[in-house]
Design a protein around this motif. Structure first.
Motif, PDB file in Angstrom:
ATOM      1  N   UNK A 156     -47.523  78.498  97.652  1.00 61.73           N
ATOM      2  CA  UNK A 156     -48.523  79.735  97.540  1.00 61.73           C
ATOM      3  C   UNK A 156     -48.204  80.578  98.752  1.00 61.73           C
ATOM      4  N   UNK A 157     -48.074  80.159  99.809  1.00 62.57           N
ATOM      5  CA  UNK A 157     -47.683  80.883 101.167  1.00 62.57           C
ATOM      6  C   UNK A 157     -46.496  81.536 101.166  1.00 62.57           C
ATOM      7  N   UNK A 214     -44.957  95.846 100.577  1.00 63.76           N
ATOM      8  CA  UNK A 214     -44.317  96.814 101.811  1.00 63.76           C
ATOM      9  C   UNK A 214     -43.374  97.758 101.723  1.00 63.76           C
ATOM     10  N   UNK A 215     -42.348  97.449 100.924  1.00 56.55           N
ATOM     11  CA  UNK A 215     -41.112  98.053 100.615  1.00 56.55           C
ATOM     12  C   UNK A 215     -40.959  98.353  99.106  1.00 56.55           C
ATOM     13  N   UNK A 216     -42.042  98.525  98.633  1.00 58.06           N
ATOM     14  CA  UNK A 216     -41.976  99.184  97.185  1.00 58.06           C
ATOM     15  C   UNK A 216     -41.605 100.608  97.039  1.00 58.06           C
ATOM     16  N   UNK A 217     -40.853 101.001  96.159  1.00 57.12           N
ATOM     17  CA  UNK A 217     -40.408 102.299  96.068  1.00 57.12           C
ATOM     18  C   UNK A 217     -40.971 103.029  94.777  1.00 57.12           C
ATOM     19  N   UNK A 249     -46.157  85.566 101.033  1.00 59.63           N
ATOM     20  CA  UNK A 249     -45.090  86.343 102.007  1.00 59.63           C
ATOM     21  C   UNK A 249     -44.167  87.337 101.063  1.00 59.63           C
ATOM     22  N   UNK A 250     -43.777  86.667  99.772  1.00 66.56           N
ATOM     23  CA  UNK A 250     -42.853  87.666  98.750  1.00 66.56           C
ATOM     24  C   UNK A 250     -43.461  88.728  98.623  1.00 66.56           C
ATOM     25  N   UNK A 251     -44.839  88.580  98.033  1.00 63.69           N
ATOM     26  CA  UNK A 251     -45.959  89.710  97.550  1.00 63.69           C
ATOM     27  C   UNK A 251     -46.075  90.648  98.463  1.00 63.69           C
ATOM     28  N   UNK A 252     -46.264  90.322  99.685  1.00 67.50           N
ATOM     29  CA  UNK A 252     -46.370  91.226 100.868  1.00 67.50           C
ATOM     30  C   UNK A 252     -45.213  92.202 100.979  1.00 67.50           C
ATOM     31  N   UNK A 281     -58.438  86.281 102.347  1.00 69.53           N
ATOM     32  CA  UNK A 281     -58.324  85.726 103.460  1.00 69.53           C
ATOM     33  C   UNK A 281     -56.872  85.306 103.991  1.00 69.53           C
ATOM     34  N   UNK A 282     -56.074  84.989 103.083  1.00 73.02           N
ATOM     35  CA  UNK A 282     -54.620  84.664 103.509  1.00 73.02           C
ATOM     36  C   UNK A 282     -53.639  85.751 103.402  1.00 73.02           C
ATOM     37  N   UNK A 283     -54.048  86.702 102.715  1.00 75.57           N
ATOM     38  CA  UNK A 283     -52.920  87.861 102.654  1.00 75.57           C
ATOM     39  C   UNK A 283     -53.732  89.369 102.566  1.00 75.57           C
TER      40      UNK A 283
END
Length: 500
Positions: A485-486, A497-500, A490-493, A393-395
């Motif tokens: 947690x939030x 998103x920018x994983x190489x 955010x860091x996980x997202x 739900x949150x991410x």
């Protein structure tokens, strides 16, 4: 020899051959007067019965509604049945021998049975282009072809078409622009030595099934480019194909079964938007020796478990939707829907594994998210499933940055209001209290900033003096935990998103 005709009167042997020699007008005139008679050319050798062009001429012949028997007939060179009407009754070409080109283009077959089983076609084109088949069983089982076979633009209406265990020594079998209305196709056990099977250029399928079980294409392809497929099932089980191009223009609510399929070269499954109606796509234990591309938006989970591949597998444009159902009443209660098929988790795990192997991180994230949903309430414990629901739900399992960011802003704003409401110092009245509540909430949400500690202590003193009280302590701890947690989400997202 077993009598293949019905008990109706029969014109056969030399009498039938003599009448045919008199030409089309004499033949059709006789048929008009004897439309229910059988015609039996069994064992007749037409090899020396040629017209000025070297053809056995049956163009435009009418055969009435009795049985037509050409069992073990020999036709030598070219044979032309173009525009012939074979009426009703049985049409038997079993074990017939054809040499050179054979023309049945624009012929009409409304027979209850059309039997070319064990027929042998010599070198040259076999042309059924524009022919019409209706209301019967058409079999080429165990026949042998040695040239192109064309059904271009033909129509099959309520027909069972069988090529089981047929052999195509060279040349393509072409069904381009053919229409199958509620027809069944069977290529089980057939062998293509040096030719392809083409269902291209808007070939239209109705609701009948198509079977390729155990078929072998040694140096040929199977091509569905632009075909319009209906609701019938397609069976590729244990087939061996050089290349498969499954790129239809439309497809119905069918099942594609391809367990133990073996393909030497390229495999392309590019499914149209209507593929959302598919009931299943199963290539379990298949072997792909060339590149595999699977694209489409599906409402089912394709099964590619236990597949073997030696080249890249492209799943970047594959989007799947996990089928889920409402849970039954029980204890502890399941708080969300669960996977319809318990095996979907394993199927998604295989998709994720292949995507990770090919460094396709975005596809791997999509499949991993659906894998977690599929395991919820089935493989995952009740408490773990509740945490999984919150993670989703949150991410959206680390795929969404906006959701945790908005949640953090809402938490900070709500905490600010509560801190202001719980203030005990008279100096915190008015805008000063709101400002101090905002500072306390922001510093508690972002504790890693260097100034956060001093700002938090000053705000606590301004709002509550020397003793904030138990309620404020609980609120601060709760906000701190949720903020952590939030921030983690955010860091996980961002990382995903920018994983190489």
């Amino acid at each position: 020899m077993k009598d293949l005709s019905s008990k109706a009167p029969t014109l056969k042997g030399k009498e039938a051959l003599d009448l045919w020699r008199r030409g089309r007008e004499a033949w059709n005139s006789w048929v008009d007067q004897h439309s229910g008679w059988n015609v039996d050319f069994s064992g007749i050798d037409f090899s020396f019965e040629e017209d000025d062009f070297g053809l056995k001429y049956f163009v435009g012949y009418q055969f009435g509604d009795g049985d037509k028997i050409f069992h073990r007939a020999t036709f030598g060179g070219g044979t032309d049945f173009s525009r012939s009407n074979f009426g009703r009754g049985k049409l038997i070409f079993s074990e017939a021998r054809f040499g050179g080109g054979v023309l049945f283009n624009k012929a009409t077959f409304e027979n209850e049975k059309v039997d070319f089983s064990k027929a042998k076609f010599g070198k040259g084109k076999v042309d059924f282009s524009g022919a019409r088949f209706a209301d019967g069983k058409v079999t080429f089982s165990e026949s042998t072809f040695n040239g192109e076979v064309a059904f271009y633009g033909a129509t099959f209406d309520k027909v069972e078409l069988m090529f089981s265990h047929a052999t195509f020594e060279q040349g393509n079998l072409n069904f381009s622009s053919t229409t199958f209305e509620n027809a069944k196709l069977d290529f089980g056990g057939s062998t293509f030595d040096d030719g392809s099977l083409l269902f291209t250029e808007a070939t239209t399928f109705g609701n009948g099934n198509t079977n390729f079980y155990g078929a072998t294409f040694k140096n040929g392809d199977v091509n569905f480019d632009g075909a319009i497929l209906g609701d019938g099932n397609i069976n590729f089980r244990q087939a061996k194909i050089r290349e498969l191009h499954f790129t239809p223009k439309a497809i119905g609510s069918s099942r594609i079964q391809a367990e133990q399929l073996s393909i030497k070269g390229r495999t392309i499954f590019v499914l149209p938007p209507s593929a959302a109606k598919l009931k299943s796509l199963n290539v379990h234990s298949a072997s792909f020796e060339g590149p595999l591309t699977l694209r489409g938006d599906l409402s089912i989970i394709p099964d590619i478990r236990a597949t073997r591949y030696s080249h890249q597998v492209d799943l970047s444009d594959l989007n799947v939707k996990l089928p889920r159902i409402s849970p039954k009443l029980g204890w502890p209660p399941k708080l969300s829907r669960l996977a319809k098929d318990p095996k979907d988790a394993a199927r998604l795990r295989r998709l994720k594994e292949i995507a990770e192997t090919n460094k396709d991180h975005q596809a791997a994230l999509r499949f991993s998210a659906d894998e977690n949903r599929a395991k919820r309430w089935i493989e995952t414990s009740w408490f773990g499933s509740v945490l999984d629901m919150a993670f989703s739900a949150f991410s959206d399992y680390g795929q969404n940055i906006l959701r945790p960011f908005v949640a953090l802003i809402v938490l900070t704003a709500a905490s600010m209001g509560l801190y202001r409401t719980l203030a005990t110092e008279t100096s915190a009245d008015g805008w000063t209290g709101w400002a101090q509540g905002a500072v306390l909430s922001a510093s508690n949400s972002l504790p890693f900033l260097p100034q956060s500690r001093d700002l938090r202590e000053d705000a606590l003193t301004a709002l509550y003096g020397t003793d904030p009280g138990l309620c404020v302590d609980i609120l601060m701890i709760t906000q701190g935990v949720l903020s952590f947690v939030f921030l983690f989400l955010i860091g996980l997202g961002l990382r995903n998103r920018f994983r190489l």
